[in-house]
Design a protein around this motif. Sequence first.
Motif, short mmCIF file in Angstrom:
data_model
loop_
_atom_site.label_atom_id
_atom_site.label_comp_id
_atom_site.label_asym_id
_atom_site.label_seq_id
_atom_site.Cartn_x
_atom_site.Cartn_y
_atom_site.Cartn_z
N PRO A 34 0.84 -1.21 0.00
CA PRO A 34 0.00 0.00 0.00
C PRO A 34 0.87 1.25 0.00
N ILE A 35 0.37 2.34 -0.58
CA ILE A 35 1.05 3.63 -0.54
C ILE A 35 0.02 4.72 -0.27
N VAL A 36 0.52 5.85 0.18
CA VAL A 36 -0.33 7.02 0.42
C VAL A 36 0.13 8.11 -0.53
N VAL A 37 -0.80 8.70 -1.28
CA VAL A 37 -0.48 9.82 -2.17
C VAL A 37 -0.13 11.01 -1.29
N ASP A 38 1.02 11.62 -1.55
CA ASP A 38 1.47 12.75 -0.76
C ASP A 38 1.66 13.96 -1.68
N GLY A 39 0.72 14.89 -1.63
CA GLY A 39 0.84 16.09 -2.44
C GLY A 39 -0.18 16.13 -3.57
N PRO A 44 -5.85 16.06 -11.39
CA PRO A 44 -7.07 15.59 -10.74
C PRO A 44 -7.23 14.07 -10.75
N THR A 45 -6.19 13.33 -11.17
CA THR A 45 -6.31 11.87 -11.20
C THR A 45 -6.27 11.29 -9.79
N LEU A 46 -5.30 11.73 -8.99
CA LEU A 46 -5.12 11.27 -7.62
C LEU A 46 -5.01 12.48 -6.70
N TYR A 47 -5.53 12.34 -5.49
CA TYR A 47 -5.52 13.44 -4.54
C TYR A 47 -4.72 13.09 -3.30
N VAL A 142 8.99 10.64 -16.74
CA VAL A 142 7.72 10.65 -16.02
C VAL A 142 7.26 12.08 -15.77
N MET A 143 5.94 12.24 -15.68
CA MET A 143 5.37 13.55 -15.37
C MET A 143 4.14 13.37 -14.48
N GLY A 144 3.89 14.36 -13.63
CA GLY A 144 2.67 14.38 -12.85
C GLY A 144 1.53 14.91 -13.70
N ASP A 145 0.31 14.53 -13.38
CA ASP A 145 -0.85 15.01 -14.14
C ASP A 145 -1.15 16.47 -13.85
N ASN A 146 -0.74 16.98 -12.72
CA ASN A 146 -0.90 18.39 -12.37
C ASN A 146 0.35 19.11 -12.89
N ARG A 147 0.43 19.26 -14.20
CA ARG A 147 1.64 19.66 -14.89
C ARG A 147 2.26 20.96 -14.39
N ARG A 148 1.45 21.89 -13.94
CA ARG A 148 1.99 23.17 -13.47
C ARG A 148 2.63 23.05 -12.10
N PHE A 149 2.30 22.02 -11.34
CA PHE A 149 2.77 21.90 -9.96
C PHE A 149 3.35 20.51 -9.68
N SER A 150 4.10 20.00 -10.61
CA SER A 150 4.67 18.66 -10.44
C SER A 150 6.19 18.71 -10.61
N LYS A 151 6.89 18.17 -9.63
CA LYS A 151 8.34 18.00 -9.75
C LYS A 151 8.55 16.63 -10.38
N ASP A 152 8.93 16.63 -11.65
CA ASP A 152 9.01 15.38 -12.40
C ASP A 152 10.25 15.37 -13.28
N VAL A 171 -7.28 2.74 -6.20
CA VAL A 171 -7.46 3.55 -5.00
C VAL A 171 -8.41 2.79 -4.09
N PHE A 172 -7.98 2.53 -2.84
CA PHE A 172 -8.86 1.80 -1.92
C PHE A 172 -9.33 2.63 -0.73
N TYR A 173 -8.81 3.87 -0.60
CA TYR A 173 -9.25 4.73 0.49
C TYR A 173 -9.07 6.18 0.09
N PRO A 174 -9.99 7.05 0.38
CA PRO A 174 -11.20 6.85 1.17
C PRO A 174 -12.21 5.96 0.44
N ILE A 175 -13.02 5.29 1.23
CA ILE A 175 -13.94 4.29 0.70
C ILE A 175 -14.85 4.87 -0.38
N LYS A 176 -15.30 6.11 -0.21
CA LYS A 176 -16.21 6.69 -1.22
C LYS A 176 -15.50 6.95 -2.55
N LYS A 177 -14.16 6.84 -2.58
CA LYS A 177 -13.41 7.07 -3.81
C LYS A 177 -12.74 5.79 -4.33
N ILE A 178 -13.17 4.64 -3.86
CA ILE A 178 -12.62 3.38 -4.36
C ILE A 178 -12.80 3.35 -5.88
#
Length: 184
Positions: A34-39, A44-47, A142-152, A171-178
Amino acid sequence: MVVNKIKNESMEWIKAILIAIALTFVIRLFFFTPIVVDGASMEPTLYNQERMIVTKIGEPKRFDIIVFHATENEDYIKRVIGLPGDRIEYKNDTLFINGISYDEPYLDQAKHEVKDGLLTNSFTLRETPVQSDIVPEGHLFVMGDNRRFSKDSRHIGAIPIEKVVGTTNFVFYPIKKIQLIDSN
């Protein structure tokens, strides 16, 4: 006799628990983690703070979302844009790989939200730390989807494939965003 039965039953439970711990360790070490998205670099793909499962099996493909060791203490999550030997270029918010334009439907929402200019500024690989016409062998761009604010890779260069932890699209958490994330 009753004591022996309790002792045998206890040993069976201990064995079952030890096997479960060993299996969990092996699965996490070699197959999934498992991993946690940080940042916000993948919005808008991952939060931020969403939790995902990383699959450690197989080679990353173009447009896969990967997790890699950016530093000794920090992992990044980004999207694979260029594979070894690819020529990558952006012109007027359009991705060109080896001279062929590619749609990036995962950026549609972000492009729609941009009010002042382009989501992805124009560049060639030579204008990045790669400083070459192609993605080097054994590396990914590699690039982040938030192109203006991604260190890639536009800032840190191409990523050695051996630093890739794995790919992720669940994505398995939060549950409403599975959800399963489509990599195209």
